[in-house]
Motif scaffolding. Structure first.
Motif, PDB file in Angstrom:
ATOM      1  N   HIS A   1       0.819  -1.215   0.000  1.00 31.75           N
ATOM      2  CA  HIS A   1       0.000   0.000   0.000  1.00 31.75           C
ATOM      3  C   HIS A   1       0.855   1.269   0.000  1.00 31.75           C
ATOM      4  O   HIS A   1       0.426   2.287  -0.557  1.00 31.75           O
ATOM      5  CB  HIS A   1      -0.952  -0.014   1.195  1.00 31.75           C
ATOM      6  N   GLN A   2       2.030   1.214   0.599  1.00 28.72           N
ATOM      7  CA  GLN A   2       2.927   2.372   0.484  1.00 28.72           C
ATOM      8  C   GLN A   2       3.354   2.565  -0.964  1.00 28.72           C
ATOM      9  O   GLN A   2       3.314   3.683  -1.497  1.00 28.72           O
ATOM     10  CB  GLN A   2       4.158   2.165   1.365  1.00 28.72           C
ATOM     11  N   ARG A   3       3.764   1.484  -1.615  1.00 26.81           N
ATOM     12  CA  ARG A   3       4.207   1.532  -3.004  1.00 26.81           C
ATOM     13  C   ARG A   3       3.054   1.973  -3.913  1.00 26.81           C
ATOM     14  O   ARG A   3       3.223   2.833  -4.784  1.00 26.81           O
ATOM     15  CB  ARG A   3       4.694   0.131  -3.388  1.00 26.81           C
ATOM     16  N   ASP A   4       1.896   1.388  -3.688  1.00 27.76           N
ATOM     17  CA  ASP A   4       0.732   1.722  -4.493  1.00 27.76           C
ATOM     18  C   ASP A   4       0.277   3.154  -4.203  1.00 27.76           C
ATOM     19  O   ASP A   4      -0.176   3.876  -5.107  1.00 27.76           O
ATOM     20  CB  ASP A   4      -0.410   0.752  -4.180  1.00 27.76           C
ATOM     21  N   GLY A   5       0.421   3.572  -2.939  1.00 25.03           N
ATOM     22  CA  GLY A   5       0.057   4.946  -2.578  1.00 25.03           C
ATOM     23  C   GLY A   5       0.907   5.970  -3.306  1.00 25.03           C
ATOM     24  O   GLY A   5       0.406   7.009  -3.745  1.00 25.03           O
ATOM     25  N   ALA A   6       2.196   5.682  -3.454  1.00 26.27           N
ATOM     26  CA  ALA A   6       3.074   6.604  -4.179  1.00 26.27           C
ATOM     27  C   ALA A   6       2.648   6.699  -5.641  1.00 26.27           C
ATOM     28  O   ALA A   6       2.621   7.790  -6.233  1.00 26.27           O
ATOM     29  CB  ALA A   6       4.527   6.139  -4.075  1.00 26.27           C
ATOM     30  N   ALA A   7       2.300   5.549  -6.252  1.00 29.15           N
ATOM     31  CA  ALA A   7       1.821   5.566  -7.640  1.00 29.15           C
ATOM     32  C   ALA A   7       0.511   6.354  -7.731  1.00 29.15           C
ATOM     33  O   ALA A   7       0.304   7.125  -8.686  1.00 29.15           O
ATOM     34  CB  ALA A   7       1.624   4.137  -8.140  1.00 29.15           C
ATOM     35  N   MET A   8      -0.351   6.175  -6.754  1.00 31.86           N
ATOM     36  CA  MET A   8      -1.641   6.868  -6.761  1.00 31.86           C
ATOM     37  C   MET A   8      -1.456   8.372  -6.592  1.00 31.86           C
ATOM     38  O   MET A   8      -2.133   9.175  -7.252  1.00 31.86           O
ATOM     39  CB  MET A   8      -2.520   6.313  -5.633  1.00 31.86           C
ATOM     40  N   VAL A   9      -0.551   8.774  -5.743  1.00 34.47           N
ATOM     41  CA  VAL A   9      -0.293  10.200  -5.541  1.00 34.47           C
ATOM     42  C   VAL A   9       0.282  10.827  -6.810  1.00 34.47           C
ATOM     43  O   VAL A   9      -0.089  11.950  -7.192  1.00 34.47           O
ATOM     44  CB  VAL A   9       0.643  10.407  -4.335  1.00 34.47           C
ATOM     45  N   ARG A  10       1.180  10.137  -7.482  1.00 31.98           N
ATOM     46  CA  ARG A  10       1.701  10.640  -8.754  1.00 31.98           C
ATOM     47  C   ARG A  10       0.556  10.830  -9.751  1.00 31.98           C
ATOM     48  O   ARG A  10       0.505  11.818 -10.482  1.00 31.98           O
ATOM     49  CB  ARG A  10       2.743   9.683  -9.317  1.00 31.98           C
ATOM     50  N   PHE A  11      -0.366   9.850  -9.752  1.00 31.96           N
ATOM     51  CA  PHE A  11      -1.516   9.953 -10.644  1.00 31.96           C
ATOM     52  C   PHE A  11      -2.402  11.143 -10.274  1.00 31.96           C
ATOM     53  O   PHE A  11      -2.841  11.901 -11.155  1.00 31.96           O
ATOM     54  CB  PHE A  11      -2.342   8.661 -10.586  1.00 31.96           C
ATOM     55  N   LEU A  12      -2.701  11.320  -8.996  1.00 36.56           N
ATOM     56  CA  LEU A  12      -3.586  12.405  -8.577  1.00 36.56           C
ATOM     57  C   LEU A  12      -2.993  13.770  -8.925  1.00 36.56           C
ATOM     58  O   LEU A  12      -3.712  14.681  -9.342  1.00 36.56           O
ATOM     59  CB  LEU A  12      -3.862  12.302  -7.075  1.00 36.56           C
ATOM     60  N   ALA A  13      -1.682  13.900  -8.751  1.00 39.27           N
ATOM     61  CA  ALA A  13      -1.034  15.158  -9.125  1.00 39.27           C
ATOM     62  C   ALA A  13      -1.121  15.380 -10.638  1.00 39.27           C
ATOM     63  O   ALA A  13      -1.393  16.495 -11.106  1.00 39.27           O
ATOM     64  CB  ALA A  13       0.427  15.138  -8.669  1.00 39.27           C
ATOM     65  N   TRP A  14      -0.911  14.313 -11.404  1.00 40.10           N
ATOM     66  CA  TRP A  14      -1.040  14.406 -12.860  1.00 40.10           C
ATOM     67  C   TRP A  14      -2.469  14.769 -13.255  1.00 40.10           C
ATOM     68  O   TRP A  14      -2.688  15.614 -14.128  1.00 40.10           O
ATOM     69  CB  TRP A  14      -0.648  13.068 -13.485  1.00 40.10           C
ATOM     70  N   PHE A  15      -3.437  14.158 -12.604  1.00 34.66           N
ATOM     71  CA  PHE A  15      -4.841  14.419 -12.932  1.00 34.66           C
ATOM     72  C   PHE A  15      -5.176  15.887 -12.684  1.00 34.66           C
ATOM     73  O   PHE A  15      -5.842  16.533 -13.507  1.00 34.66           O
ATOM     74  CB  PHE A  15      -5.744  13.521 -12.090  1.00 34.66           C
ATOM     75  N   ASP A  16      -4.720  16.419 -11.566  1.00 32.20           N
ATOM     76  CA  ASP A  16      -4.982  17.835 -11.268  1.00 32.20           C
ATOM     77  C   ASP A  16      -4.440  18.748 -12.353  1.00 32.20           C
ATOM     78  O   ASP A  16      -5.055  19.761 -12.699  1.00 32.20           O
ATOM     79  CB  ASP A  16      -4.341  18.204  -9.923  1.00 32.20           C
ATOM     80  N   ALA A  17      -3.297  18.364 -12.892  1.00 30.45           N
ATOM     81  CA  ALA A  17      -2.654  19.207 -13.897  1.00 30.45           C
ATOM     82  C   ALA A  17      -3.276  19.055 -15.285  1.00 30.45           C
ATOM     83  O   ALA A  17      -3.148  19.950 -16.121  1.00 30.45           O
ATOM     84  CB  ALA A  17      -1.160  18.895 -13.955  1.00 30.45           C
ATOM     85  N   HIS A  18      -3.961  17.934 -15.542  1.00 32.19           N
ATOM     86  CA  HIS A  18      -4.420  17.641 -16.903  1.00 32.19           C
ATOM     87  C   HIS A  18      -5.923  17.465 -17.055  1.00 32.19           C
ATOM     88  O   HIS A  18      -6.404  17.295 -18.186  1.00 32.19           O
ATOM     89  CB  HIS A  18      -3.726  16.369 -17.429  1.00 32.19           C
ATOM     90  N   ALA A  19      -6.688  17.488 -15.960  1.00 33.77           N
ATOM     91  CA  ALA A  19      -8.120  17.182 -16.038  1.00 33.77           C
ATOM     92  C   ALA A  19      -8.874  18.121 -16.974  1.00 33.77           C
ATOM     93  O   ALA A  19      -9.875  17.733 -17.585  1.00 33.77           O
ATOM     94  CB  ALA A  19      -8.740  17.221 -14.644  1.00 33.77           C
ATOM     95  N   ALA A  20      -8.408  19.358 -17.092  1.00 33.37           N
ATOM     96  CA  ALA A  20      -9.100  20.329 -17.955  1.00 33.37           C
ATOM     97  C   ALA A  20      -8.645  20.259 -19.410  1.00 33.37           C
ATOM     98  O   ALA A  20      -9.145  20.998 -20.255  1.00 33.37           O
ATOM     99  CB  ALA A  20      -8.893  21.738 -17.412  1.00 33.37           C
ATOM    100  N   GLN A  21      -7.711  19.363 -19.693  1.00 30.47           N
ATOM    101  CA  GLN A  21      -7.181  19.253 -21.052  1.00 30.47           C
ATOM    102  C   GLN A  21      -8.267  18.782 -22.008  1.00 30.47           C
ATOM    103  O   GLN A  21      -8.904  17.756 -21.786  1.00 30.47           O
ATOM    104  CB  GLN A  21      -6.024  18.244 -21.042  1.00 30.47           C
ATOM    105  N   PRO A  22      -8.529  19.499 -23.084  1.00 29.76           N
ATOM    106  CA  PRO A  22      -9.586  19.098 -24.026  1.00 29.76           C
ATOM    107  C   PRO A  22      -9.311  17.717 -24.612  1.00 29.76           C
ATOM    108  O   PRO A  22      -8.179  17.393 -24.978  1.00 29.76           O
ATOM    109  CB  PRO A  22      -9.531  20.183 -25.111  1.00 29.76           C
ATOM    110  N   GLY A  23     -10.365  16.899 -24.663  1.00 32.01           N
ATOM    111  CA  GLY A  23     -10.247  15.595 -25.298  1.00 32.01           C
ATOM    112  C   GLY A  23      -9.736  14.489 -24.407  1.00 32.01           C
ATOM    113  O   GLY A  23      -9.690  13.326 -24.833  1.00 32.01           O
ATOM    114  N   LEU A  24      -9.329  14.794 -23.167  1.00 33.41           N
ATOM    115  CA  LEU A  24      -8.865  13.748 -22.260  1.00 33.41           C
ATOM    116  C   LEU A  24     -10.047  12.846 -21.916  1.00 33.41           C
ATOM    117  O   LEU A  24     -11.110  13.322 -21.517  1.00 33.41           O
ATOM    118  CB  LEU A  24      -8.287  14.367 -20.988  1.00 33.41           C
ATOM    119  N   THR A  25      -9.874  11.529 -22.064  1.00 35.93           N
ATOM    120  CA  THR A  25     -10.993  10.601 -21.906  1.00 35.93           C
ATOM    121  C   THR A  25     -10.797   9.673 -20.709  1.00 35.93           C
ATOM    122  O   THR A  25      -9.711   9.589 -20.118  1.00 35.93           O
ATOM    123  CB  THR A  25     -11.173   9.732 -23.157  1.00 35.93           C
TER     124      THR A  25
END
Length: 546
Positions: A268-292
């Protein structure tokens, strides 16, 4: 229909497809309504439908390899009420009409290290034999592939996302068990390791061997609630006696060893780090047009793969934007894939399979400016999730006793969700494991070492869905300061921030606020050092106190 729970009844002139509240929207989209009437099992059971639709003197065909003894009893009672009968089918008619059916899988068996299992196969078999003796039986049939994988400390790849091998076992109260497996799956090393603890027979030899054992007057333990009814029929026909009792491996497997719990924390620590990287990426890209939705699911899987320890996903990611998030077990396809809805919610439910543990996490994320209603209902769901997380309870408490804690805030607002609050989770096994769960109907006492999900939700059909999920493990009983009785509780395993932008602070109770701030502080302390500097800055902001 691709949901994990369902049934179909096909009569001469009508047919019905049944599923529970998790899959009603999904089955309506996948099954032809001109052929099948869609029925919610929450409102109408299979038996009740039969009592209304089955004609007198009808013969309802049933494949006993696909139904348990308990299920057959209920179906037989329903049929007899209207003057009909059940007919056991030899050779499933679906098989005869399925010309392109895939061959049985033959993925290789892999030995699961004892360092990760914590207990060797001989000791597990001995524990099972003690349980068989206590039940008054001479043998037990172990049919669930997860149970066999756990018992023998093996893993496989016969099922998507569940590291098991299709096989059967007959375990005597003393002596060597029999394993029925396709020998092509066993390498020389795997065969040698398995042969140390049991005899190996061909997969298709089960019925003949079981009948031979039963013919000696054996008393065979078979779980009437989970095992195929055909097993008991074989025993009785051959002259043996069926001991109907719960499969002992279920509880033995559910109580995780210290090594399995250590592995779960590391995973869960390892998976948590992957999840946090994803959440930060999502925050930066969620408004990107065409992202599905598919783009998002693939990106999260990539972050998990970059841990270099991912064996597989623990299930296909539920990646739902706006209205698709309201489909409880939505599975995105190219046909349903949609661009991210702005000023709405995004629900991502996902997990990973690692050699040391299985993960399952859901986060609901803000996109743009969600409505006040979305925020209020998110806060109510969060209140329930935290109530389960903070729960303390004595020995003997069941998941059914505490399920109400997850729903209280929603009920007070006239709201609810149509699924259980939590399911059991395996140790590098199935992400859905019994017998433990948190649900209204659960009667299994919670015990230390059991891992469960904690995932209340709320779903507004056609608009949005909310679910917040962490995995928790039942702790050892401890007498609280000033108390007189030992209480168990939950240790949270999942480590990833919960979207603070969706929380209405004044609606969250003071104890819940304290818990959330403490949880976020822990996430920052444990995950912060595992991610890069920019992600760590994002995490610090995401974990700021309320």
């Amino acid at each position: 229909f691709t949901g994990s729970a369902g049934a179909a009844i096909v009569l001469k002139s009508k047919a019905a497809a049944f599923t529970d509240g998790r899959y009603l929207q999904q089955i309506a989209a996948q099954v032809d309504p001109s052929v099948f009437r869609i029925v919610s099992t929450v409102e109408t059971s299979l038996e009740a439908w039969l009592e209304t639709n089955l004609r007198k003197k009808a013969r309802l065909g049933v494949d006993p390899w696909l139904h348990t003894e308990d299920q057959l009893k209920r179906l037989r009672t329903a049929a007899e009420k209207v003057g009909a009968t059940l007919a056991m089918v030899e050779g499933n008619p679906l098989d005869a009409s399925w010309p392109d059916r895939p061959a049985l899988p033959d993925a290789p068996v892999v030995i699961h290290p004892e360092a990760l299992a914590g207990v060797g196969a001989p000791a597990k078999i001995e524990a099972l034999q003690n349980a068989i003796r206590t039940a008054g039986a001479s043998h037990a049939v172990v049919f669930a592939p997860e149970a066999i994988a756990w018992l023998l400390n093996i893993r496989g790849g016969d099922l998507p996302h569940v590291p098991v091998t299709l096989s059967w076992m007959i375990v005597p109260v003393s002596g060597r068990p029999l394993l029925f497996i396709d020998k092509r799956k066993l390498s020389a090393d795997a065969a040698k390791a398995v042969a140390l603890v049991c005899d190996i027979k061909p997969y298709e030899a089960l019925s003949e061997s079981l009948a031979g054992i039963a013919a000696t007057g054996a008393r065979v333990l078979i779980d009437p609630a989970t095992a195929p009814a055909a097993l008991g029929m074989i025993v009785k026909t051959a002259g043996g006696e069926v001991i109907g009792a719960a499969d002992p491996t279920l509880l033995l497997k559910a109580r995780k060893s210290p090594a399995e719990l250590s592995g779960a924390r590391a995973a869960h620590q390892r998976d948590g780090a992957a999840m946090v990287r994803f959440l930060a990426w999502f925050d930066a890209h969620a408004a990107q047009p065409g992202l599905t939705e598919i783009d998002v699911a693939r990106r999260l899987e990539q972050f998990r793969q970059e841990t270099n320890t991912l064996k597989d996903l623990s299930f296909p990611s539920i990646s739902g934007s706006g209205p698709n998030g309201a489909i409880i077990h939505y599975r995105v396809t190219h046909a349903t894939n949609r661009a991210l809805d702005q000023n709405s919610l995004f629900l991502i439910d996902s997990g990973g399979q690692y050699a040391d543990g299985t993960t399952d996490i859901t986060r609901t994320l803000a996109m743009g400016q969600p409505t006040a209603q979305m925020k209020k209902r998110f806060t109510l769901v969060l209140e329930g999730m935290i109530a389960i997380s903070r729960a303390r309870f004595p020995k003997g408490t069941t998941g059914g006793n505490i399920d109400v804690l997850a729903r209280r805030a929603l009920w007070e607002a006239g709201l609810d969700f149509d699924h259980g609050t939590g399911h059991g989770v395996g140790a590098y096994l199935s992400v859905h494991e019994g017998p433990q769960r948190i649900a209204k109907v659960s009667s299994v006492p919670l015990e230390p070492g059991m891992i469960l999900s904690n995932e209340p939700g709320y779903y507004e059909p056609g608009r949005y869905g909310i679910r917040i999920e962490n995995l928790v493990v039942v702790t050892e009983p401890v007498v609280p300061r000033g108390g007189r009785r030992a209480m168990m509780g939950f240790e949270t395993l999942t480590l990833a921030p919960i979207d603070r932008r969706l929380i209405i602070k004044r609606l969250l109770s003071p104890p819940a606020r304290v818990w959330l701030d403490s949880y976020h502080r822990r996430v920052l302390e444990e995950i912060g050092p595992l991610v890069d500097g920019e992600t760590s800055k994002w995490l610090a902001a995401a974990c700021a106190p309320l």
